[in-house]
Scaffold this active site. Sequence first.
Site, PDB file in Angstrom:
ATOM      1  CE  LYS A   1      40.146 -41.410  82.152  1.00  0.00           C
ATOM      2  NZ  LYS A   1      39.826 -40.065  81.619  1.00  0.00           N
TER       3      LYS A   1
ATOM      4  CG  ASP B   1      35.562 -38.907  85.819  1.00  0.00           C
ATOM      5  OD1 ASP B   1      35.841 -38.898  87.249  1.00  0.00           O
ATOM      6  OD2 ASP B   1      36.213 -37.860  85.288  1.00  0.00           O
TER       7      ASP B   1
ATOM      8  CE  LYS C   1      34.067 -35.573  85.296  1.00  0.00           C
ATOM      9  NZ  LYS C   1      34.984 -34.775  84.510  1.00  0.00           N
TER      10      LYS C   1
ATOM     11  CG  ASP D   1      36.466 -40.756  81.656  1.00  0.00           C
ATOM     12  OD1 ASP D   1      37.158 -40.398  80.530  1.00  0.00           O
ATOM     13  OD2 ASP D   1      36.823 -40.508  82.920  1.00  0.00           O
TER      14      ASP D   1
ATOM     15  CG  ASP E   1      37.139 -34.456  87.111  1.00  0.00           C
ATOM     16  OD1 ASP E   1      36.796 -35.477  86.947  1.00  0.00           O
ATOM     17  OD2 ASP E   1      36.656 -33.218  86.620  1.00  0.00           O
TER      18      ASP E   1
ATOM     19  CD  GLU F   1      39.322 -39.782  86.274  1.00  0.00           C
ATOM     20  OE1 GLU F   1      38.870 -40.166  85.262  1.00  0.00           O
ATOM     21  OE2 GLU F   1      39.103 -38.659  86.784  1.00  0.00           O
TER      22      GLU F   1
ATOM     23  NE  ARG G   1      45.742 -35.840  84.723  1.00  0.00           N
ATOM     24  CZ  ARG G   1      45.807 -34.583  84.338  1.00  0.00           C
ATOM     25  NH1 ARG G   1      46.724 -33.459  84.712  1.00  0.00           N
ATOM     26  NH2 ARG G   1      44.736 -34.101  83.477  1.00  0.00           N
TER      27      ARG G   1
END
Length: 463
Positions: free
Chosen positions: A231, A236, A243, A254, A313, A315, A317
């Site tokens: 990933k 993010d 967030k 991230d 949030d 995202e 996956r």
Amino acid sequence: MLATLLAVEAPDTVALTPVTKAGLPDWLAAQPAAVAAWVKAVGFAGDAGSTAFLPGADGVVSRVLVGVSAPDDLWAFAGLPSALPAGSYRIEADLDRRAATRVALGWALGSYRFGRYKKVDPAKPEKGFAGLVWPAEADRGEVERAATATFLVRDLVNTPACDLGPAELADAAKALADEFQAGFDVIVGDDLLDRDYPAVHAVGRASPRAPRLIDLRWGNPVHPKVTIVGKGVCFDSGGLDLKPSSGMLMMKKDMGGAAHALALGRMVMMAGLPVRLRVLVPAVENVVSGDSFKPMDVLKTRKGLTVEVGNTDAEGRLILCDALAEADSEKPDLLIDFATLTGAARVALGPELPALLCNDDALAADLQAAGTEVDDPMWRLPLWASYRKGLDSKVADINNVTTHGFAGAITAGLFLQEFVGKTTPWAHLDTYAWNGAARPGRPEGGEALGLRAAYAVIAKRFG
């Protein structure tokens, strides 16, 4: 390659003598009375991590006693590169190959410093690391593979998003490909739509730094296929499900899954394992603009399944599902993905234990056993089938989140499992990629968690 592991012993090299708390009385009994008196006078009791400097006849330090829990503990000497005065040291102990390798690796891992942004005052230079003469029996190749791969993870994760966006992450992958003469391809921006990676594009399109899919290939095509997916969310914000500032504070990390994927690829290529390696990294920023994907949007995916966006949030996956579908299309003999995916995994297991979700019991057992063997542990969570219904959508094939919020790490794994074939041996590692506080050999900041265990399994199965 590792500056603090020294090939040659210097004339002023100082001996390091490991002593356990239980073994200290016997060691003292075998020493001259003056040495035993000195050790008692300085209060050295053999506690793990403690040291005692012993002077020679000329008053110069001739030996350092090091308290250890066990002489082959990976972290026994890992705090010493920064704790000892700069200079040359050697371990005075009978270490077999395993112990010598672990000690050398711990020393190397304790010799890391991220100094890219710190101004160095010439009048007050930073203290250098102490150097260790290579233990005679150490497997230098193993140490160099593990240490340089770990440093790659740490460097990438520690770099802030201002200097590490999707393009810079692709540059790091290209440098790795060039180093090992690997094939390299990157699909950028709207070309993701033309080449059918719609979910990657949807998540990353809001940023002026275009999304991309990084694709590295190495090895003989006739060898077993090992594919690693990571990933690569370089920052993010949460997207439109924004967030809070506290939740955004560490989101430069991230892309930690991508860092792990590249580092594991590095280890495989350094070792020259007889595999057909593929590394896939979907790289995006999840930010807010007029082109952001929205809650309740329905996204197409490479596999053909449609996904309702329950939360922008979640995202990671979404970008992984396209990469996993592509990875699975080649029916690899082993598929591993790394992702800093869920806060739920951290609530369940804390920062030091990656969550392992796996569709193959033998693979899961191998990964956990390897984690124990190389001091790189993980903990298996179940792909609990009855929780899958929580991802049902009334308008699409699947939702990217549940409405109830329970078992978040497990339902994230169940979502990803939809994009992997039932016969593909697949492991998903939900890793934190970060040390919140420094420990010996593990400085605060970006960290590789699950990396060495995953390599050990690949090497054992295919090496």
